[in-house]
Design a protein around this motif. Sequence first.
Motif, mmCIF file in Angstrom:
data_model
loop_
_atom_site.group_PDB
_atom_site.id
_atom_site.type_symbol
_atom_site.label_atom_id
_atom_site.label_comp_id
_atom_site.label_asym_id
_atom_site.label_seq_id
_atom_site.Cartn_x
_atom_site.Cartn_y
_atom_site.Cartn_z
ATOM 1 N N GLY A 137 0.834 -1.196 0.000
ATOM 2 C CA GLY A 137 0.000 0.000 0.000
ATOM 3 C C GLY A 137 0.869 1.246 0.000
ATOM 4 N N GLN A 138 0.391 2.285 -0.693
ATOM 5 C CA GLN A 138 1.156 3.524 -0.780
ATOM 6 C C GLN A 138 0.204 4.706 -0.872
ATOM 7 O OE1 GLN A 138 3.406 4.781 -4.459
ATOM 8 N NE2 GLN A 138 5.170 4.420 -3.138
ATOM 9 N N LEU A 139 0.503 5.731 -0.091
ATOM 10 C CA LEU A 139 -0.261 6.982 -0.114
ATOM 11 C C LEU A 139 0.721 8.112 -0.361
ATOM 12 C CD1 LEU A 139 -2.910 8.543 0.292
ATOM 13 C CD2 LEU A 139 -2.369 8.661 2.728
ATOM 14 N N THR A 140 0.508 8.838 -1.459
ATOM 15 C CA THR A 140 1.399 9.923 -1.863
ATOM 16 C C THR A 140 0.603 11.215 -1.936
ATOM 17 O OG1 THR A 140 2.749 8.377 -3.155
ATOM 18 C CG2 THR A 140 3.020 10.729 -3.598
ATOM 19 N N VAL A 141 1.067 12.204 -1.208
ATOM 20 C CA VAL A 141 0.463 13.538 -1.227
ATOM 21 C C VAL A 141 1.443 14.461 -1.927
ATOM 22 C CG1 VAL A 141 -0.485 15.427 0.148
ATOM 23 C CG2 VAL A 141 -0.775 13.065 0.911
ATOM 24 N N GLY A 142 1.104 14.894 -3.135
ATOM 25 C CA GLY A 142 1.966 15.765 -3.902
ATOM 26 C C GLY A 142 1.440 17.185 -3.974
#
Length: 313
Positions: A137-142
Amino acid sequence: MERSASLDIEALKMTQEQYILASQPSALQRPGCPAPYPVGIYGWRKRCLYFFILLLLVTMIVNLALTIWILKVMNFTVDGMGNLRVTKEGVRLEGVSEFLLPLYVKEIKSRRDSPLILQSDRNVTVNARNDLGQLTGQLTVGSDTVEAQCQRFEVRSSDGDRVLFSADENEVSIGTEKLRVTGNEGVVFAHSVETPHIRAEPFQDLKLESPTRTLTLEAPKGVEVNAGVGEFRASCRKELTLESSEGEIFLNAKSIRMPNLPHGSVDPLLSPGTSYPKHTVYEVCVCPSGKLYLSPADSASTCQTTNSVCLWS
């Protein structure tokens, strides 16, 4: 006799003195022997040794002073250093903290009266891995987007019992009682939409529109369009088709108006000797193709298949 005894005592004393003198080192140089080489550090070697000892002492003093200064600046205490405190519950950080290398923790939480803020000049990425180190799982806030990469994404209610939103490879589910879209352009669906009920907000109009293609409403047991207070309007650019393959189409109203029906006229060559008076009463006629037109009313029906409307339809 006495003289011989005294001589023996004298000889014995001389023998003891010679033994003692022979056993102890003597600083007196014997005649005929060379001078011994002096043992020790003398001259420039001795000065260099003292200089290195002094330099080592100064270095130790400087290191000790720097160590004390670092301890003072970093605020080292028994409980931790600086904003870092080691407690029974774990490690506690106060203020703004910056990590230059990966951080591996089991749980991150803020104080009860403060929010938890994760800030980065670029992206903030949270990864979850399994026992083999594979990314699950991966959560990226750009700066422009927020991306979530996982097998299933869920948004739950405050109590955690109800799923408000879920998405996976097969479907997207919205578990709220009402889905509200506040955009001026409404909702755009690229493909079909399956729902049991579509309703507008109170005192607002409901509009289903397809600007460049057809709009199709299908249901295995019927489609109901109900406007309880206002009016129902269906408009299109080319054709509006109401089709029932097995049943009937009912138009149930106090008045049914079709204001723009064409006025039919019969070709006199096809119906010679027939003339119709000019009046404002007409009857509705249907061509074989299904097209409606108006024909002047008379005592008998004036609908004819040779009408100009039917011939050009």
